[in-house]
Write a protein that holds these residues in place. Sequence first.
Motif, PDB file in Angstrom:
ATOM      1  N   THR A 123       0.833  -1.196   0.000  1.00 10.61           N
ATOM      2  CA  THR A 123       0.000   0.000   0.000  1.00 10.61           C
ATOM      3  C   THR A 123       0.868   1.247   0.000  1.00 10.61           C
ATOM      4  OG1 THR A 123      -1.503  -1.270   1.385  1.00 10.61           O
ATOM      5  CG2 THR A 123      -2.006   1.054   1.085  1.00 10.61           C
ATOM      6  N   ARG A 124       1.904   1.210   0.813  1.00 13.67           N
ATOM      7  CA  ARG A 124       2.824   2.354   0.857  1.00 13.67           C
ATOM      8  C   ARG A 124       3.481   2.560  -0.498  1.00 13.67           C
ATOM      9  NH1 ARG A 124       3.834   0.664   6.201  1.00 13.67           N
ATOM     10  NH2 ARG A 124       5.586  -0.647   5.607  1.00 13.67           N
ATOM     11  N   ALA A 125       3.894   1.440  -1.120  1.00 15.60           N
ATOM     12  CA  ALA A 125       4.545   1.546  -2.434  1.00 15.60           C
ATOM     13  C   ALA A 125       3.585   2.149  -3.456  1.00 15.60           C
ATOM     14  CB  ALA A 125       5.017   0.173  -2.892  1.00 15.60           C
ATOM     15  N   LEU A 126       2.324   1.715  -3.399  1.00 16.61           N
ATOM     16  CA  LEU A 126       1.318   2.249  -4.326  1.00 16.61           C
ATOM     17  C   LEU A 126       1.145   3.747  -4.133  1.00 16.61           C
ATOM     18  CD1 LEU A 126      -1.935   0.097  -4.613  1.00 16.61           C
ATOM     19  CD2 LEU A 126      -0.341   0.722  -6.405  1.00 16.61           C
ATOM     20  N   LEU A 127       1.064   4.166  -2.862  1.00 17.67           N
ATOM     21  CA  LEU A 127       0.849   5.580  -2.558  1.00 17.67           C
ATOM     22  C   LEU A 127       2.033   6.417  -3.021  1.00 17.67           C
ATOM     23  CD1 LEU A 127      -0.790   5.203   0.937  1.00 17.67           C
ATOM     24  CD2 LEU A 127      -1.829   6.301  -1.054  1.00 17.67           C
ATOM     25  N   GLU A 128       3.240   5.832  -2.912  1.00 15.37           N
ATOM     26  CA  GLU A 128       4.429   6.582  -3.309  1.00 15.37           C
ATOM     27  C   GLU A 128       4.650   6.543  -4.811  1.00 15.37           C
ATOM     28  OE1 GLU A 128       7.405   4.805  -0.886  1.00 15.37           O
ATOM     29  OE2 GLU A 128       6.465   5.637   0.926  1.00 15.37           O
ATOM     30  N   ALA A 129       3.875   5.677  -5.497  1.00 15.87           N
ATOM     31  CA  ALA A 129       4.123   5.481  -6.925  1.00 15.87           C
ATOM     32  C   ALA A 129       3.657   6.650  -7.758  1.00 15.87           C
ATOM     33  CB  ALA A 129       3.449   4.205  -7.406  1.00 15.87           C
ATOM     34  N   GLU A 130       2.937   7.613  -7.142  1.00 14.64           N
ATOM     35  CA  GLU A 130       2.515   8.750  -7.941  1.00 14.64           C
ATOM     36  C   GLU A 130       3.768   9.536  -8.309  1.00 14.64           C
ATOM     37  OE1 GLU A 130      -0.753  10.683  -5.937  1.00 14.64           O
ATOM     38  OE2 GLU A 130      -1.954   8.927  -6.417  1.00 14.64           O
ATOM     39  N   PRO A 131       3.944   9.807  -9.603  1.00 13.92           N
ATOM     40  CA  PRO A 131       5.204  10.401 -10.032  1.00 13.92           C
ATOM     41  C   PRO A 131       5.454  11.711  -9.304  1.00 13.92           C
ATOM     42  CG  PRO A 131       3.581  10.438 -11.795  1.00 13.92           C
ATOM     43  CD  PRO A 131       3.011   9.616 -10.702  1.00 13.92           C
ATOM     44  N   GLY A 132       6.644  11.853  -8.744  1.00 12.77           N
ATOM     45  CA  GLY A 132       6.922  13.053  -7.960  1.00 12.77           C
ATOM     46  C   GLY A 132       8.157  13.751  -8.485  1.00 12.77           C
ATOM     47  N   ALA A 147       8.502   4.526 -12.830  1.00 13.35           N
ATOM     48  CA  ALA A 147       9.814   4.027 -13.239  1.00 13.35           C
ATOM     49  C   ALA A 147      10.187   4.539 -14.626  1.00 13.35           C
ATOM     50  CB  ALA A 147       9.821   2.498 -13.217  1.00 13.35           C
ATOM     51  N   ILE A 148       9.202   4.606 -15.529  1.00  9.66           N
ATOM     52  CA  ILE A 148       9.486   5.088 -16.883  1.00  9.66           C
ATOM     53  C   ILE A 148       9.807   6.586 -16.848  1.00  9.66           C
ATOM     54  CG2 ILE A 148       8.499   5.468 -19.195  1.00  9.66           C
ATOM     55  CD1 ILE A 148       9.047   2.584 -18.885  1.00  9.66           C
ATOM     56  N   VAL A 149       9.071   7.340 -16.033  1.00 12.22           N
ATOM     57  CA  VAL A 149       9.360   8.772 -15.889  1.00 12.22           C
ATOM     58  C   VAL A 149      10.792   8.962 -15.378  1.00 12.22           C
ATOM     59  CG1 VAL A 149       8.828  10.818 -14.501  1.00 12.22           C
ATOM     60  CG2 VAL A 149       6.981   9.552 -15.621  1.00 12.22           C
ATOM     61  N   ASP A 150      11.179   8.177 -14.370  1.00 10.83           N
ATOM     62  CA  ASP A 150      12.540   8.271 -13.834  1.00 10.83           C
ATOM     63  C   ASP A 150      13.576   7.959 -14.926  1.00 10.83           C
ATOM     64  OD1 ASP A 150      11.578   8.953 -11.400  1.00 10.83           O
ATOM     65  OD2 ASP A 150      11.752   6.947 -10.510  1.00 10.83           O
ATOM     66  N   LEU A 151      13.293   6.909 -15.699  1.00 15.16           N
ATOM     67  CA  LEU A 151      14.216   6.511 -16.760  1.00 15.16           C
ATOM     68  C   LEU A 151      14.374   7.624 -17.800  1.00 15.16           C
ATOM     69  CD1 LEU A 151      15.862   4.301 -18.356  1.00 15.16           C
ATOM     70  CD2 LEU A 151      13.705   3.737 -19.473  1.00 15.16           C
ATOM     71  N   LEU A 152      13.228   8.194 -18.214  1.00 18.62           N
ATOM     72  CA  LEU A 152      13.273   9.234 -19.239  1.00 18.62           C
ATOM     73  C   LEU A 152      14.041  10.456 -18.752  1.00 18.62           C
ATOM     74  CD1 LEU A 152       9.625   8.956 -20.627  1.00 18.62           C
ATOM     75  CD2 LEU A 152      11.728   8.455 -21.887  1.00 18.62           C
ATOM     76  N   ARG A 153      13.821  10.811 -17.499  1.00 21.57           N
ATOM     77  CA  ARG A 153      14.545  11.975 -16.956  1.00 21.57           C
ATOM     78  C   ARG A 153      16.042  11.703 -16.886  1.00 21.57           C
ATOM     79  NH1 ARG A 153      10.522  14.131 -12.353  1.00 21.57           N
ATOM     80  NH2 ARG A 153      11.556  12.543 -11.128  1.00 21.57           N
ATOM     81  N   ASP A 154      16.369  10.454 -16.513  1.00 24.10           N
ATOM     82  CA  ASP A 154      17.763  10.052 -16.403  1.00 24.10           C
ATOM     83  C   ASP A 154      18.455  10.100 -17.781  1.00 24.10           C
ATOM     84  OD1 ASP A 154      20.038   8.815 -15.155  1.00 24.10           O
ATOM     85  OD2 ASP A 154      19.447   6.981 -16.223  1.00 24.10           O
ATOM     86  N   LEU A 155      17.784   9.553 -18.793  1.00 23.03           N
ATOM     87  CA  LEU A 155      18.341   9.567 -20.152  1.00 23.03           C
ATOM     88  C   LEU A 155      18.516  10.994 -20.652  1.00 23.03           C
ATOM     89  CD1 LEU A 155      16.263   6.680 -21.760  1.00 23.03           C
ATOM     90  CD2 LEU A 155      18.720   6.670 -21.353  1.00 23.03           C
ATOM     91  N   GLN A 156      17.556  11.834 -20.302  1.00 24.20           N
ATOM     92  CA  GLN A 156      17.610  13.225 -20.756  1.00 24.20           C
ATOM     93  C   GLN A 156      18.845  13.926 -20.202  1.00 24.20           C
ATOM     94  OE1 GLN A 156      14.325  15.774 -19.441  1.00 24.20           O
ATOM     95  NE2 GLN A 156      14.459  16.787 -21.431  1.00 24.20           N
ATOM     96  N   LYS A 157      19.075  13.697 -18.892  1.00 28.94           N
ATOM     97  CA  LYS A 157      20.210  14.348 -18.256  1.00 28.94           C
ATOM     98  C   LYS A 157      21.520  13.844 -18.876  1.00 28.94           C
ATOM     99  CE  LYS A 157      19.487  14.536 -13.854  1.00 28.94           C
ATOM    100  NZ  LYS A 157      19.530  13.886 -12.514  1.00 28.94           N
ATOM    101  N   VAL A 179       1.943  13.388 -14.595  1.00 29.73           N
ATOM    102  CA  VAL A 179       3.159  12.959 -15.272  1.00 29.73           C
ATOM    103  C   VAL A 179       3.813  14.148 -15.976  1.00 29.73           C
ATOM    104  CG1 VAL A 179       4.107  11.388 -16.984  1.00 29.73           C
ATOM    105  CG2 VAL A 179       2.210  10.646 -15.573  1.00 29.73           C
ATOM    106  N   VAL A 180       2.998  15.002 -16.578  1.00 32.84           N
ATOM    107  CA  VAL A 180       3.557  16.174 -17.256  1.00 32.84           C
ATOM    108  C   VAL A 180       4.281  17.064 -16.260  1.00 32.84           C
ATOM    109  CG1 VAL A 180       2.980  18.296 -18.494  1.00 32.84           C
ATOM    110  CG2 VAL A 180       1.889  16.149 -19.143  1.00 32.84           C
ATOM    111  N   ARG A 181       3.694  17.235 -15.085  1.00 31.84           N
ATOM    112  CA  ARG A 181       4.348  18.092 -14.099  1.00 31.84           C
ATOM    113  C   ARG A 181       5.713  17.527 -13.691  1.00 31.84           C
ATOM    114  NH1 ARG A 181       1.687  19.365  -8.352  1.00 31.84           N
ATOM    115  NH2 ARG A 181       2.012  17.143  -8.198  1.00 31.84           N
ATOM    116  N   ALA A 182       5.779  16.185 -13.625  1.00 29.81           N
ATOM    117  CA  ALA A 182       7.040  15.565 -13.232  1.00 29.81           C
ATOM    118  C   ALA A 182       8.096  15.621 -14.343  1.00 29.81           C
ATOM    119  CB  ALA A 182       6.800  14.108 -12.822  1.00 29.81           C
ATOM    120  N   MET A 183       7.646  15.785 -15.582  1.00 26.75           N
ATOM    121  CA  MET A 183       8.570  15.696 -16.718  1.00 26.75           C
ATOM    122  C   MET A 183       8.983  17.038 -17.307  1.00 26.75           C
ATOM    123  SD  MET A 183       9.385  12.546 -17.791  1.00 26.75           S
ATOM    124  CE  MET A 183       9.895  12.941 -19.454  1.00 26.75           C
TER     125      MET A 183
END
Lengths: 535, 306
Positions: free
Chosen positions: A251-260, A461-471, A486-490
């Motif tokens: 449950t905690r993992a689900l709650l934290e899964a919102e892209p931040g 996880a995909i948002v994290d990956l995309l940001r990482d590749l971008q950097k 997702v847009v706000r995170a990206m």
Amino acid sequence: MDRAQFHIRDLHVRFRTQAGELHAVKGVSLSVARGETLAIVGESGSGKSQTMLAALGLIASNGVVTGSATLSGQELIGASERVLNTIRGATVTMIFQEPMTSLDPLFTIGQQIIAVIRRHRKLSQSEARAEAVALLERVRIPDAANRLAAYPHEMSGGQRQRVMIAMALANRPDVLVADEPTTALDVTIQSEILALLAELQRDMGMAIVFITHDLGVVRRIANRVAVMRYGEIVESGPVRQVFDAPRHAYTRALLEAEPGGTKAAVAADAPVLLAAEQVRVHYAIRSGFFGRAKRVIRAVDGVSLTLRRGETLGVVGESGSGKSTLGRAIVKLAPASGMIRFEDRALVPLSRAEMRPLRRSLQMVFQDPYGSLSPRMTVGEIITEGLLVHEPALSAAARDRRAAEALEEVQLDAALRNRFPHEFSGGQRQRIAIARSMILKPQLVILDEPTSALDRSIQKAIVDLLRDLQKRHDLAYLFISHDLAVVRAMADKILVMKDGLVVEQGPRDELIRHPREDYTQRLLAAATQTGFLAG
Amino acid sequence: MVLFVLRRFLSAIPTLFVVVTLSFFLMRVAPGGPFDLEQPLEAKIMENLNRAFGLDRPLIEQYGRYLLNLLSGDLGPSFYIRDFSVAEILLKGLPVSMTLGSLAILLALVVGTTLGVIASLRQNSGVDYAVIGFATAGVTIPNFVVAPLFQIIFGLMLSWLPVGGWNNGAVRNIILPVIVLALPQIAVVARMTRASMIEALRSDHVRTLRSLGMGQRVIVLHALRGAILPIMSYLGPTAAALLTGSVVVETIFGLPGIGRYFVEGALNRDYTLVMGTVVVVAIFVLLFNMIVDILYALLDPRVRYE
């Protein structure tokens, strides 16, 4: 007296498959009372839908159900189809995720609603017709009496879902099971449908079992929540209690899964990579006796934007807003007019052959990870296909090495490159699609809803990956999405589109905190209410 | 709707023109002519015959004349079946072929869909396997095997039905040929119905019907209406083929249909007879495709007339 209406006790669902028995639901127990909303939350494959389908006897024919499901004391598991048919549609009904396919396309909505009414109540055709009109008005279909003669394809997704709700509530059921009823809809429509369901529940007092993967929706509408994973309920209780103090790690993992988090801004002097002015995509629709009369659809109508190296522009809009067409127009996959400049080259006048060498710098990743990878090619072949065009001199061994590198870059095991796409999950496939564009070392990647078909935790996880590749590669992204979280995170900047036009464009924080235009405000409000944007 | 039919009708004309042109010239490319017999005719007689039928003219003139005659409905005289015009021959044979063909199509549609629906509702049961087995047999066993077999069993051994002859279309005489014509079509239709019914029964809107407590009868009705659409697309051209006669069945049962004229005409280089059959078949194909399109539009509201 026990005021619970609907009880499920120790429900098991097993599917006989060629690969052996699949234990999809493992001893689920839950109950819901009149006027109450219970949300069942879980990611795809958690068994949340199968639990409710099994309880109503709607499961696929290779499924075996054991356990108990009672509705006002009546046992449903093992009941004959004849008995179930007097209960389903009368005291318990279900609405589904797919508003486009859940209604029969060959019958008018009037025929379909009237059939449901007359199936369970002794009404004449004209009485049932009057009742159907009243129902359509109740779910706020404008011009209800005339809309009875409409076919499903003549209505929008939101309207079809309203018709589904009208059919489900036609005989005033005690329990309504709603299986992701808003997932396929735009945020503003989603918000309206949720409000409608809540209002109907207040009026009719039925119990609602709401199946969803979306925690925001749960927060908004449910009294109690049950979190499911791998066919089991891992945690359940009042919504506030579960959300504020989750006891189970999942449950905690689900709650934290919102892209931040947000993306770090680019330097102000970063060079402009892409500049577009007054981009238009118009399609002429021919009609009339010999195709003379023309109607013009303005899919994109005068959009201007700039994108610097290392920068992300989020393009936000609802379905039909023209956001995907804009993405395709920039890489010349849609016929565009206006000015599009990439580095120092104007793209619009280029021929297909002149455009080809530029394509390696301008890559695209699509929404559907299932449809966009050829099922008959290995992952290695899929990833390296672009190299055959852009680096034909490369030896087979060198290509294979590049494929392995590309897979490692998207955090997949390079040893998997001889497998076929169907052996991968949705999230892994999207990584493969990203690797396919990354192998060409692009400068600009158009990401067309790359996370929309994925579960929240995988989205993150995909948002994290995309940001990482971008950097790492100083990439510029054009990130197309309907999902504001997702847009706000990206994104660094956001462009809001509606009906082919730009509604508003500006830096991320400014646009989210102080939207100027009415439409942007509505979009943000809907997203906040349905929990896409917390707070 | 009227406009839709009219436009389909008009667009059929160029197609027909292309078919006529192609077959006209292809026929002439084939070596030999209508008057080449095993014993060659005297040069003088040959010359007279060719002049009498206009075959001494330049090809393009013959073609132009044929088109002009065709426009006024004249299919010309048969070169081989002397003293008969092609129109007379076809008009005599067509009712026979059309009677057999239409009954066979009707039989295929009724029996085929019924078998397919039953099989789809009892998927993977004995009934289902029996239907699949029958469907496979029906498609694989050729009609020149089935036809004599039926003649032997029902005609000679049981003496229930005559082994052949038209007998002015007496019911007893047409039962066997109609069944032989229909069998492979029943098999195909049954298999197609089964497949599309199974798909339809799994569709989202059938799940909706079940979730609302609708009974089996309603569900079958809804599923069948969607499942019948691909079958119609198949049956359109098939009906055209069946209505214009079958060489094998007409020959084996000794029936005076038009199917055999195709083969006879082609072998004898009877240019006008072959052209006549081609025109008739082409018209039937175009007509049935149009009927299918109209039925499609009536059954499926998503298909637009425009």
